[in-house]
Design a protein around this motif. Structure first.
Motif, PDB file in Angstrom:
ATOM      1  N   SER A  65       0.832  -1.213   0.000  1.00  0.00           N
ATOM      2  CA  SER A  65       0.000   0.000   0.000  1.00  0.00           C
ATOM      3  C   SER A  65       0.864   1.259   0.000  1.00  0.00           C
ATOM      4  O   SER A  65       0.525   2.237  -0.653  1.00  0.00           O
ATOM      5  CB  SER A  65      -0.963   0.001   1.182  1.00  0.00           C
ATOM      6  N   ARG A  66       1.990   1.227   0.709  1.00  0.00           N
ATOM      7  CA  ARG A  66       2.879   2.383   0.737  1.00  0.00           C
ATOM      8  C   ARG A  66       3.586   2.585  -0.600  1.00  0.00           C
ATOM      9  O   ARG A  66       3.779   3.719  -1.035  1.00  0.00           O
ATOM     10  CB  ARG A  66       3.902   2.253   1.870  1.00  0.00           C
ATOM     11  N   ILE A  67       3.990   1.501  -1.230  1.00  0.00           N
ATOM     12  CA  ILE A  67       4.625   1.615  -2.545  1.00  0.00           C
ATOM     13  C   ILE A  67       3.647   2.223  -3.535  1.00  0.00           C
ATOM     14  O   ILE A  67       4.001   3.120  -4.310  1.00  0.00           O
ATOM     15  CB  ILE A  67       5.129   0.231  -3.027  1.00  0.00           C
ATOM     16  N   LEU A  68       2.406   1.776  -3.492  1.00  0.00           N
ATOM     17  CA  LEU A  68       1.392   2.320  -4.403  1.00  0.00           C
ATOM     18  C   LEU A  68       1.128   3.804  -4.148  1.00  0.00           C
ATOM     19  O   LEU A  68       0.680   4.512  -5.052  1.00  0.00           O
ATOM     20  CB  LEU A  68       0.095   1.520  -4.289  1.00  0.00           C
ATOM     21  N   LYS A  69       1.414   4.270  -2.938  1.00  0.00           N
ATOM     22  CA  LYS A  69       1.254   5.697  -2.621  1.00  0.00           C
ATOM     23  C   LYS A  69       2.517   6.501  -2.896  1.00  0.00           C
ATOM     24  O   LYS A  69       2.552   7.703  -2.656  1.00  0.00           O
ATOM     25  CB  LYS A  69       0.843   5.860  -1.156  1.00  0.00           C
ATOM     26  N   LEU A  95      11.398  -6.780   0.544  1.00  0.00           N
ATOM     27  CA  LEU A  95      10.889  -5.476   0.126  1.00  0.00           C
ATOM     28  C   LEU A  95      11.326  -5.135  -1.299  1.00  0.00           C
ATOM     29  O   LEU A  95      10.555  -4.569  -2.067  1.00  0.00           O
ATOM     30  CB  LEU A  95      11.356  -4.401   1.114  1.00  0.00           C
ATOM     31  N   GLU A  96      12.548  -5.513  -1.660  1.00  0.00           N
ATOM     32  CA  GLU A  96      13.050  -5.235  -3.008  1.00  0.00           C
ATOM     33  C   GLU A  96      12.206  -5.954  -4.063  1.00  0.00           C
ATOM     34  O   GLU A  96      11.817  -5.363  -5.070  1.00  0.00           O
ATOM     35  CB  GLU A  96      14.516  -5.666  -3.135  1.00  0.00           C
ATOM     36  N   ALA A  97      11.947  -7.219  -3.821  1.00  0.00           N
ATOM     37  CA  ALA A  97      11.152  -7.993  -4.776  1.00  0.00           C
ATOM     38  C   ALA A  97       9.727  -7.457  -4.865  1.00  0.00           C
ATOM     39  O   ALA A  97       9.135  -7.421  -5.939  1.00  0.00           O
ATOM     40  CB  ALA A  97      11.138  -9.469  -4.376  1.00  0.00           C
ATOM     41  N   LEU A  98       9.188  -7.033  -3.737  1.00  0.00           N
ATOM     42  CA  LEU A  98       7.842  -6.465  -3.728  1.00  0.00           C
ATOM     43  C   LEU A  98       7.795  -5.177  -4.542  1.00  0.00           C
ATOM     44  O   LEU A  98       6.877  -4.969  -5.338  1.00  0.00           O
ATOM     45  CB  LEU A  98       7.382  -6.214  -2.288  1.00  0.00           C
ATOM     46  N   ALA A  99       8.795  -4.322  -4.367  1.00  0.00           N
ATOM     47  CA  ALA A  99       8.853  -3.072  -5.146  1.00  0.00           C
ATOM     48  C   ALA A  99       8.969  -3.374  -6.637  1.00  0.00           C
ATOM     49  O   ALA A  99       8.354  -2.692  -7.459  1.00  0.00           O
ATOM     50  CB  ALA A  99      10.025  -2.220  -4.685  1.00  0.00           C
ATOM     51  N   GLU A 100       9.730  -4.403  -6.970  1.00  0.00           N
ATOM     52  CA  GLU A 100       9.895  -4.791  -8.367  1.00  0.00           C
ATOM     53  C   GLU A 100       8.559  -5.253  -8.956  1.00  0.00           C
ATOM     54  O   GLU A 100       8.189  -4.858 -10.063  1.00  0.00           O
ATOM     55  CB  GLU A 100      10.941  -5.906  -8.482  1.00  0.00           C
ATOM     56  N   ALA A 108      11.975   3.046 -10.878  1.00  0.00           N
ATOM     57  CA  ALA A 108      10.753   3.320 -11.643  1.00  0.00           C
ATOM     58  C   ALA A 108       9.744   4.068 -10.774  1.00  0.00           C
ATOM     59  O   ALA A 108       9.106   5.020 -11.223  1.00  0.00           O
ATOM     60  CB  ALA A 108      10.148   2.015 -12.155  1.00  0.00           C
ATOM     61  N   LEU A 109       9.638   3.658  -9.517  1.00  0.00           N
ATOM     62  CA  LEU A 109       8.735   4.344  -8.598  1.00  0.00           C
ATOM     63  C   LEU A 109       9.187   5.782  -8.359  1.00  0.00           C
ATOM     64  O   LEU A 109       8.377   6.707  -8.382  1.00  0.00           O
ATOM     65  CB  LEU A 109       8.645   3.587  -7.269  1.00  0.00           C
ATOM     66  N   LEU A 110      10.479   5.961  -8.158  1.00  0.00           N
ATOM     67  CA  LEU A 110      11.028   7.297  -7.935  1.00  0.00           C
ATOM     68  C   LEU A 110      10.744   8.206  -9.129  1.00  0.00           C
ATOM     69  O   LEU A 110      10.341   9.354  -8.967  1.00  0.00           O
ATOM     70  CB  LEU A 110      12.524   7.198  -7.668  1.00  0.00           C
TER      71      LEU A 110
END
Length: 166
Positions: A65-69, A95-100, A108-110
């Motif tokens: 949820s935080r990554i999506l925000k 966490l790295e794999a989840l962000a990927e 990409a998120l940044l």
């Protein structure tokens, strides 16, 4: 199980029906209701055994949820620690794999966060870079990630050769 344990379990299940909770969160929510700490711990152990409560599942849900925000790894890790989750104690949680999987990686998120906030206008001056850098650091991105992003922005603007981290 005594009647108090039944009440604790019912309250835990009520809370868990709404969303995932960490063990620490459940303890913090149950303690003010007058339940004994030993009773709370026993019920939480039982719920964890039965897979009703899982800190790994909570961490993944919360981080997703935080990554999506648009929050970065530093911010997410800090908040998880505040909620009783230490990634060193949760080896299955990556966490790295989840962000990927969620955003295509931290860079990409940044880039998404940056372009959403600042668009693709002309290169800012030094003071504006500092302001933008502070914003991105507050969102939980590391200085190295931000430097890579600024290099990407400069390269994209001038059209010079290859882009970093691609």
């Amino acid at each position: 199980m005594d009647p108090t344990d039944d009440k604790i379990k019912a309250e835990c299940l009520r809370l868990l029906a709404g969303r995932e909770h960490s063990r620490k969160e459940l303890t913090q929510k149950l303690a003010p209701k007058g339940f004994a700490k030993e009773g709370i711990e026993a019920v939480l152990d039982q719920l964890a055994e039965e897979n009703w409560q899982s800190d790994v599942r909570y961490a993944e849900s919360y981080a997703r949820s935080r990554i999506l925000k648009g929050y970065g790894p530093v911010f997410i890790t800090y908040e998880l620690r505040q909620n009783g989750i230490d990634s060193a104690h949760l080896p299955p949680f990556d966490l790295e794999a989840l962000a990927e999987s969620v955003a295509g990686g931290w860079m990409a998120l940044l880039r998404q966060v940056y372009s959403r906030k600042y668009g693709s206008g002309p290169a800012p001056n030094r003071n504006e870079w500092a302001k933008r850098s502070r914003f991105l650091q507050q969102r939980g991105f590391t200085s190295a990630m931000i430097m890579d992003l600024f290099a990407f922005v400069r390269h994209a603007e001038t059209g010079n050769g290859s882009l970093p981290n691609e």
